[in-house]
Enzyme design. Sequence first.
Site, mmCIF file in Angstrom:
data_model
loop_
_atom_site.group_PDB
_atom_site.id
_atom_site.type_symbol
_atom_site.label_atom_id
_atom_site.label_comp_id
_atom_site.label_asym_id
_atom_site.label_seq_id
_atom_site.Cartn_x
_atom_site.Cartn_y
_atom_site.Cartn_z
ATOM 1 N N GLU A 106 8.860 9.475 1.318
ATOM 2 C CA GLU A 106 9.669 9.992 2.441
ATOM 3 C C GLU A 106 10.179 8.851 3.305
ATOM 4 O OE1 GLU A 106 7.318 12.854 4.546
ATOM 5 O OE2 GLU A 106 7.757 14.452 3.096
ATOM 6 N N ASP A 134 12.066 6.525 2.495
ATOM 7 C CA ASP A 134 13.509 6.460 2.222
ATOM 8 C C ASP A 134 13.990 7.900 2.085
ATOM 9 O OD1 ASP A 134 13.918 3.402 1.694
ATOM 10 O OD2 ASP A 134 12.088 3.968 0.647
ATOM 11 N N ALA A 161 0.815 -1.224 0.000
ATOM 12 C CA ALA A 161 0.000 0.000 0.000
ATOM 13 C C ALA A 161 0.849 1.275 0.000
ATOM 14 C CB ALA A 161 -0.935 -0.006 1.206
ATOM 15 N N GLY A 162 2.083 1.200 0.540
ATOM 16 C CA GLY A 162 2.972 2.367 0.511
ATOM 17 C C GLY A 162 3.319 2.751 -0.925
ATOM 18 N N HIS A 163 3.665 1.754 -1.735
ATOM 19 C CA HIS A 163 3.919 2.020 -3.162
ATOM 20 C C HIS A 163 2.652 2.555 -3.832
ATOM 21 C CE1 HIS A 163 6.965 -1.369 -2.498
ATOM 22 N NE2 HIS A 163 7.733 -0.399 -2.961
ATOM 23 N N GLN A 177 17.347 8.774 0.435
ATOM 24 C CA GLN A 177 17.242 8.528 -1.009
ATOM 25 C C GLN A 177 16.546 9.696 -1.700
ATOM 26 O OE1 GLN A 177 16.223 4.619 -2.942
ATOM 27 N NE2 GLN A 177 14.159 5.458 -2.900
ATOM 28 N N SER A 209 6.843 -1.565 4.401
ATOM 29 C CA SER A 209 8.093 -1.820 3.692
ATOM 30 C C SER A 209 8.054 -3.228 3.113
ATOM 31 C CB SER A 209 9.271 -1.691 4.662
ATOM 32 O OG SER A 209 10.424 -2.308 4.115
ATOM 33 N N SER A 210 8.678 -3.390 1.945
ATOM 34 C CA SER A 210 8.758 -4.735 1.347
ATOM 35 C C SER A 210 9.500 -5.679 2.285
ATOM 36 C CB SER A 210 9.501 -4.680 0.009
ATOM 37 O OG SER A 210 8.894 -3.740 -0.850
HETATM 38 P P1 PAJ Z 1 11.429 0.448 -3.159
HETATM 39 O O1 PAJ Z 1 12.018 0.121 -1.850
HETATM 40 O O2 PAJ Z 1 10.601 -0.573 -3.876
HETATM 41 O O3 PAJ Z 1 10.553 1.750 -2.979
HETATM 42 C C1 PAJ Z 1 9.955 2.373 -4.092
HETATM 43 C C2 PAJ Z 1 9.377 3.701 -3.647
HETATM 44 O O4 PAJ Z 1 8.306 3.473 -2.731
HETATM 45 C C3 PAJ Z 1 10.415 4.590 -2.935
HETATM 46 O O5 PAJ Z 1 10.282 5.928 -3.377
HETATM 47 C C4 PAJ Z 1 10.014 4.419 -1.482
HETATM 48 O O6 PAJ Z 1 10.384 5.520 -0.670
HETATM 49 C C5 PAJ Z 1 8.515 4.297 -1.597
HETATM 50 N N1 PAJ Z 1 7.936 3.681 -0.406
HETATM 51 C C6 PAJ Z 1 8.270 2.480 0.159
HETATM 52 N N2 PAJ Z 1 7.558 2.277 1.288
HETATM 53 C C7 PAJ Z 1 6.762 3.361 1.454
HETATM 54 C C8 PAJ Z 1 5.802 3.764 2.437
HETATM 55 N N3 PAJ Z 1 5.522 3.006 3.502
HETATM 56 N N4 PAJ Z 1 5.168 4.959 2.286
HETATM 57 C C9 PAJ Z 1 5.464 5.751 1.214
HETATM 58 N N5 PAJ Z 1 6.362 5.432 0.257
HETATM 59 C C10 PAJ Z 1 6.997 4.255 0.377
HETATM 60 O O7 PAJ Z 1 13.327 2.735 -3.150
HETATM 61 C C11 PAJ Z 1 13.500 1.869 -3.984
HETATM 62 O O8 PAJ Z 1 12.590 0.848 -4.198
HETATM 63 C C12 PAJ Z 1 14.705 1.825 -4.896
HETATM 64 O O9 PAJ Z 1 15.821 2.329 -4.208
HETATM 65 C C13 PAJ Z 1 14.523 2.597 -6.234
HETATM 66 C C14 PAJ Z 1 14.241 4.076 -6.013
HETATM 67 C C15 PAJ Z 1 13.381 1.963 -7.047
HETATM 68 C C16 PAJ Z 1 15.817 2.489 -7.083
HETATM 69 O O10 PAJ Z 1 16.154 1.174 -7.310
#
Ligand code: PAJ
Length: 281
Positions: A149, A151, A36-38, A154, A186-187
């Site tokens: 935010e 990450d 859901a974060g993505h 990043q 988070s994944s």
């Molecule tokens: P990933 O960990 O799959 O995260 C992809 C995007 O989803 C990132 O911008 C991350 O900050 C965001 N995201 C993850 N969990 C979240 C949450 N709980 N709430 C809001 N946004 C969230 O980050 C990466 O992949 C990689 O480093 C990438 C940028 C794709 C480069 O490989």
Amino acid sequence: MLLELTSLDTLFATVRAWRQAGQRVALVPTMGALHAGHMALVEHARTLADRVVVSIFVNPTQFGPNEDFSRYPRPLDDDRALLTLHNADALWLPDVATMYPQGFATSVHVSGVTETLDGAARPGHFDGVATVVSKLLNQVQPDIALFGEKDYQQLCVIKRLVVDMNMPVEIIAVPTLRETDGLALSSRNRYLSEAQRPVATRMNQVLRHSAFVMREEGRPVAETLEKAQRFLLDAGFSNVDYVALCDSHSLAPLENYRRDARLLAAARLGTTRLIDNIAVE
Ligand code: PAJ
């Protein structure tokens, strides 16, 4: 319908057609194992653009030798279903040979903002991120790109990168989506055992408590950060990489409290490394 694009030629042709029709294109870069974060990024993108491209690429160059690249979850069918449900227009799914063809020899290094926190704890990590995100932005050529935010470092690195390299894209920051108990989605949460799950939630509680005592009680920064580390260890984290109060743009560590500062933490729970961060006010 979700278009699945696996070659650069079809990606270029698809995006070119959209642009010729005057449509605004958004990119959401991910490594898959979508949650859901993505989807918060995808939903936000929908409100700002006509077309939403989501990339899934588990980028080998941003993982250290002892990190979880090979066991990183890759539930592609679930990811496709979620993207379809949330009306993404296209899934950009390059393979390693497309991303890093034989002879690939370029690396993008952002200095300054990469030198602390995860940059120090994970050498080379942000070179891998800056390089792959540069490539994704060049490949898709979106009007906007969205980053969480969650990450935070990043996000700061990418903002610096696009300004420094005059990339014609607007970077949009999306607030962290959390479980009801505060744990940031988070994944990597799927690595947590049932016993570790309640420990994981303590990270956000400790950050919020630390921000509270500095803000409301005027507690000194160094003492508060030290206590926060101890709280995390006592709660069951096996190792704390950092708990730090930083300038919210440069991420330079702060010795004194400031209302616009960012509080960030990274710690290990068994073999799982968790990060979180909050604005202090
Ligand atoms: P990933 O960990 O799959 O995260 C992809 C995007 O989803 C990132 O911008 C991350 O900050 C965001 N995201 C993850 N969990 C979240 C949450 N709980 N709430 C809001 N946004 C969230 O980050 C990466 O992949 C990689 O480093 C990438 C940028 C794709 C480069 O490989």
